[in-house]
Write an enzyme that holds these catalytic residues in place. Structure first.
Site, PDB file in Angstrom:
ATOM      1  N   CYS A 141       0.833  -1.216   0.000  1.00  0.00           N
ATOM      2  CA  CYS A 141       0.000   0.000   0.000  1.00  0.00           C
ATOM      3  C   CYS A 141       0.861   1.257   0.000  1.00  0.00           C
ATOM      4  O   CYS A 141       0.602   2.205  -0.744  1.00  0.00           O
ATOM      5  CB  CYS A 141      -0.919  -0.019   1.208  1.00  0.00           C
ATOM      6  N   HIS A 217      -1.952   5.499   6.496  1.00  0.00           N
ATOM      7  CA  HIS A 217      -0.534   5.877   6.576  1.00  0.00           C
ATOM      8  C   HIS A 217      -0.401   7.331   6.091  1.00  0.00           C
ATOM      9  O   HIS A 217      -1.208   7.800   5.281  1.00  0.00           O
ATOM     10  CB  HIS A 217       0.337   5.045   5.636  1.00  0.00           C
TER      11      HIS A 217
HETATM   12  N1  LIG Z   1      -3.607  -4.802   5.353  1.00  0.00           N
HETATM   13  C1  LIG Z   1      -2.953  -3.942   4.632  1.00  0.00           C
HETATM   14  O1  LIG Z   1      -2.895  -2.763   4.968  1.00  0.00           O
HETATM   15  C2  LIG Z   1      -2.271  -4.337   3.395  1.00  0.00           C
HETATM   16  C3  LIG Z   1      -1.804  -5.597   3.176  1.00  0.00           C
HETATM   17  N2  LIG Z   1      -1.132  -5.896   2.033  1.00  0.00           N
HETATM   18  C4  LIG Z   1      -0.587  -7.226   1.788  1.00  0.00           C
HETATM   19  O2  LIG Z   1      -1.678  -8.073   1.433  1.00  0.00           O
HETATM   20  C5  LIG Z   1      -1.445  -9.399   1.908  1.00  0.00           C
HETATM   21  C6  LIG Z   1      -2.621  -9.823   2.779  1.00  0.00           C
HETATM   22  O3  LIG Z   1      -2.682  -8.947   3.892  1.00  0.00           O
HETATM   23  P1  LIG Z   1      -4.036  -8.743   4.701  1.00  0.00           P
HETATM   24  O4  LIG Z   1      -5.203  -8.780   3.814  1.00  0.00           O
HETATM   25  O5  LIG Z   1      -3.817  -7.531   5.547  1.00  0.00           O
HETATM   26  O6  LIG Z   1      -4.027 -10.020   5.622  1.00  0.00           O
HETATM   27  P2  LIG Z   1      -5.192 -10.578   6.538  1.00  0.00           P
HETATM   28  O7  LIG Z   1      -4.540 -11.201   7.705  1.00  0.00           O
HETATM   29  O8  LIG Z   1      -6.243  -9.566   6.757  1.00  0.00           O
HETATM   30  O9  LIG Z   1      -5.827 -11.708   5.638  1.00  0.00           O
HETATM   31  C7  LIG Z   1      -5.104 -12.855   5.302  1.00  0.00           C
HETATM   32  C8  LIG Z   1      -6.030 -13.929   4.769  1.00  0.00           C
HETATM   33  O10 LIG Z   1      -5.245 -15.089   4.524  1.00  0.00           O
HETATM   34  C9  LIG Z   1      -5.870 -16.206   5.107  1.00  0.00           C
HETATM   35  N3  LIG Z   1      -4.884 -17.180   5.634  1.00  0.00           N
HETATM   36  C10 LIG Z   1      -4.319 -17.221   6.837  1.00  0.00           C
HETATM   37  N4  LIG Z   1      -3.511 -18.277   6.962  1.00  0.00           N
HETATM   38  C11 LIG Z   1      -3.605 -18.912   5.804  1.00  0.00           C
HETATM   39  C12 LIG Z   1      -3.047 -20.099   5.326  1.00  0.00           C
HETATM   40  N5  LIG Z   1      -2.239 -20.875   6.082  1.00  0.00           N
HETATM   41  N6  LIG Z   1      -3.335 -20.468   4.070  1.00  0.00           N
HETATM   42  C13 LIG Z   1      -4.171 -19.722   3.315  1.00  0.00           C
HETATM   43  N7  LIG Z   1      -4.749 -18.598   3.741  1.00  0.00           N
HETATM   44  C14 LIG Z   1      -4.464 -18.203   4.964  1.00  0.00           C
HETATM   45  C15 LIG Z   1      -6.696 -15.696   6.240  1.00  0.00           C
HETATM   46  O11 LIG Z   1      -7.779 -16.590   6.403  1.00  0.00           O
HETATM   47  P3  LIG Z   1      -8.593 -16.722   7.760  1.00  0.00           P
HETATM   48  O12 LIG Z   1      -9.066 -15.331   8.116  1.00  0.00           O
HETATM   49  O13 LIG Z   1      -9.694 -17.623   7.447  1.00  0.00           O
HETATM   50  O14 LIG Z   1      -7.628 -17.287   8.775  1.00  0.00           O
HETATM   51  C16 LIG Z   1      -7.140 -14.350   5.705  1.00  0.00           C
HETATM   52  O15 LIG Z   1      -8.312 -14.510   4.946  1.00  0.00           O
HETATM   53  C17 LIG Z   1      -0.074  -9.361   2.589  1.00  0.00           C
HETATM   54  O16 LIG Z   1       0.914  -9.660   1.631  1.00  0.00           O
HETATM   55  C18 LIG Z   1       0.060  -7.875   2.991  1.00  0.00           C
HETATM   56  O17 LIG Z   1       1.391  -7.483   3.136  1.00  0.00           O
HETATM   57  C19 LIG Z   1      -0.988  -4.959   1.036  1.00  0.00           C
HETATM   58  C20 LIG Z   1      -1.485  -3.709   1.178  1.00  0.00           C
HETATM   59  C21 LIG Z   1      -2.102  -3.278   2.404  1.00  0.00           C
HETATM   60  O1  LIG Z   2       1.290  -4.994   4.207  1.00  0.00           O
HETATM   61  C1  LIG Z   2       0.893  -4.041   4.827  1.00  0.00           C
HETATM   62  O2  LIG Z   2       0.583  -4.066   6.074  1.00  0.00           O
HETATM   63  P1  LIG Z   2       1.260  -4.935   7.193  1.00  0.00           P
HETATM   64  O3  LIG Z   2       1.874  -3.891   8.080  1.00  0.00           O
HETATM   65  O4  LIG Z   2       0.082  -5.656   7.734  1.00  0.00           O
HETATM   66  O5  LIG Z   2       2.290  -5.860   6.581  1.00  0.00           O
HETATM   67  C2  LIG Z   2       0.710  -2.732   4.193  1.00  0.00           C
HETATM   68  O6  LIG Z   2       0.926  -2.863   2.805  1.00  0.00           O
HETATM   69  C3  LIG Z   2       1.698  -1.740   4.746  1.00  0.00           C
HETATM   70  O7  LIG Z   2       2.934  -2.284   4.689  1.00  0.00           O
HETATM   71  P2  LIG Z   2       4.254  -1.505   4.246  1.00  0.00           P
HETATM   72  O8  LIG Z   2       4.512  -0.398   5.230  1.00  0.00           O
HETATM   73  O9  LIG Z   2       5.230  -2.626   4.309  1.00  0.00           O
HETATM   74  O10 LIG Z   2       4.067  -0.940   2.855  1.00  0.00           O
END
Ligand SMILES: NC(=O)C1=CN([C@@H]2O[C@H](COP(=O)(O)OP(=O)(O)OC[C@H]3O[C@@H](n4cnc5c(N)ncnc54)[C@H](OP(=O)(O)O)[C@@H]3O)[C@@H](O)[C@H]2O)C=CC1
Ligand SMILES: O=C(OP(=O)(O)O)[C@H](O)COP(=O)(O)O
Length: 334
Positions: A141, A217
């Site tokens: 992000c 952020h």
């Molecule tokens: N949150 C953010 O601000 C941002 C995150 N990202 C990136 O996106 C990705 C996902 O992050 P985010 O959405 O925050 O994560 P979350 O923790 O919110 O979601 C992760 C998902 O993955 C599932 N999961 C957990 N363990 C497993 C497993 N062993 N196998 C398959 N699925 C699994 C979870 O399922 P369940 O809930 O059923 O356990 C959940 O649905 C990461 O790479 C992160 O860095 C990028 C931009 C912003």
């Molecule tokens: O993956 C993210 O959130 P995280 O802190 O849950 O890993 C966001 O994309 C922010 O992460 P960054 O600060 O590594 O860009």
């Protein structure tokens, strides 16, 4: 023909990408995975989205709760053309072997290393690089936010220095912190600068801190210029840049709180602010230096990028056709 899309990991990013995919007339959402039958699984089912267990090892949890799944991840992979991996950071790289074996294209998120995919992606900066590719990484992000504004300033940039003030946890996360501290990333540069360089070739150094907030952020951006630009030029450039919006403190946008309220006022789903918010008053030119401050809604800015990445991988549209289509479907203002 519609591209059949699966989402592995229906969490913060996954549920928003699934929603965005369901709004596209050239894509079909085939299903999502969960590891447990919690409220998100039940909500997906209510919405008519087939829920698959993220692996065979998770099946007993669903069985115990009497929650009927549509199969496991492997079954989902048999039905899709592309899988969006939105599992926790680092897990996508491990999942890649499954996707390769199933012969499906995959999109990874910013928690994965650049080497996991063939290209690191921000639609408006390098859409063409993802054309026809099998493995694409949508950058984090923060990296997406930096790249959106810096990519349109490239001709003026000699060197960028940016400080990232990062939210401690997402609003749905009661486990992370800090609650009452500021945590510096003591590794310099933070991963953001090198990550921007996986998308656009600029000189950049970044430092990062985590602070106790969940909303957004904030980035403090300082640029040494290699050719003159005026404040008015920069305002004009940002006004004409897709997925970047200017906000004025004078109109009440004093902090990230009002930016999120703005998204609520738009009745955006999950108060998503897909656009990067630049404070207009912060845009300043002092000699050969340009400064501005921007905010990033971490839960949603990467969502349109995932949709555009799918179109690029299947060569379904050119860059601007895809961006326009995605923007319209999600109500992105420009
Ligand atoms: N949150 C953010 O601000 C941002 C995150 N990202 C990136 O996106 C990705 C996902 O992050 P985010 O959405 O925050 O994560 P979350 O923790 O919110 O979601 C992760 C998902 O993955 C599932 N999961 C957990 N363990 C497993 C497993 N062993 N196998 C398959 N699925 C699994 C979870 O399922 P369940 O809930 O059923 O356990 C959940 O649905 C990461 O790479 C992160 O860095 C990028 C931009 C912003
Ligand atoms: O993956 C993210 O959130 P995280 O802190 O849950 O890993 C966001 O994309 C922010 O992460 P960054 O600060 O590594 O860009």
């Amino acid at each position: 023909m519609k591209v059949r899309v699966g989402v592995n990991g229906y969490g913060t990013i996954g549920k928003r990408v699934a929603y965005a995919v369901s709004k596209q007339d050239d894509m079909e959402l085939i299903g999502v995975t969960k590891t447990k039958p919690d409220f998100e699984s039940y909500r997906a089912k209510e919405l008519g989205i087939p829920v698959y267990a993220a692996g065979e090892e998770f099946l007993p949890r669903f069985e115990k709760a009497g929650f009927e799944v549509a199969g496991t991840l492997n079954d989902l992979l048999e039905k899709v053309d592309v899988i969006v991996d939105a599992t926790p950071g680092g897990m996508g790289a491990k999942n890649k072997a499954l996707y390769e074996k199933a012969g499906v294209k995959a999109i990874f998120q910013g928690g994965e290393k650049a080497s996991t995919a063939e290209v690191s992606f921000v639609a408006q900066a390098n859409y063409e690089k993802a054309l026809g590719k099998d493995y694409v990484r949508v950058v984090s992000c923060n990296t997406t936010g930096l790249t959106r504004t810096l990519s349109v300033l490239q001709e003026y940039i000699d060197y960028v220095y940016a400080v990232m003030i990062r939210r401690a946890a997402d609003p749905n996360d009661s486990k992370r912190g800090p609650v009452n501290a500021i945590t510096p990333s003591v590794t310099v540069p933070s991963h953001h600068g090198p990550d921007v360089q996986t998308v656009i070739p600029i000189n950049i150094e970044t430092m990062a801190f985590i602070v106790p907030t969940t909303l957004m952020h904030v980035h403090s951006v300082m640029i040494e210029l290699k050719k003159p630009v005026t404040r008015e030029d920069v305002i004009d450039i940002f006004e004409n840049t897709t997925r970047v919006l200017l906000f004025e403190k004078d109109k009440g946008f004093e902090s990230t709180a009002q930016l999120i309220e703005f998204a609520r006022d738009l009745h955006r789903e999950w108060n998503n602010l897909y656009e990067i918010a630049v404070w207009k008053e912060s845009i300043s030119v002092k000699g050969n230096r340009l400064f501005y401050i921007q905010a990033v809604h971490q839960e949603s800015d990467v969502v349109p990028e995932n949709v555009d990445a799918i179109r690029a991988m299947f060569e379904m549209a050119d860059k601007w056709e895809s961006i326009r289509k995605t923007n319209k479907s999600l109500g992105i203002l420009k």
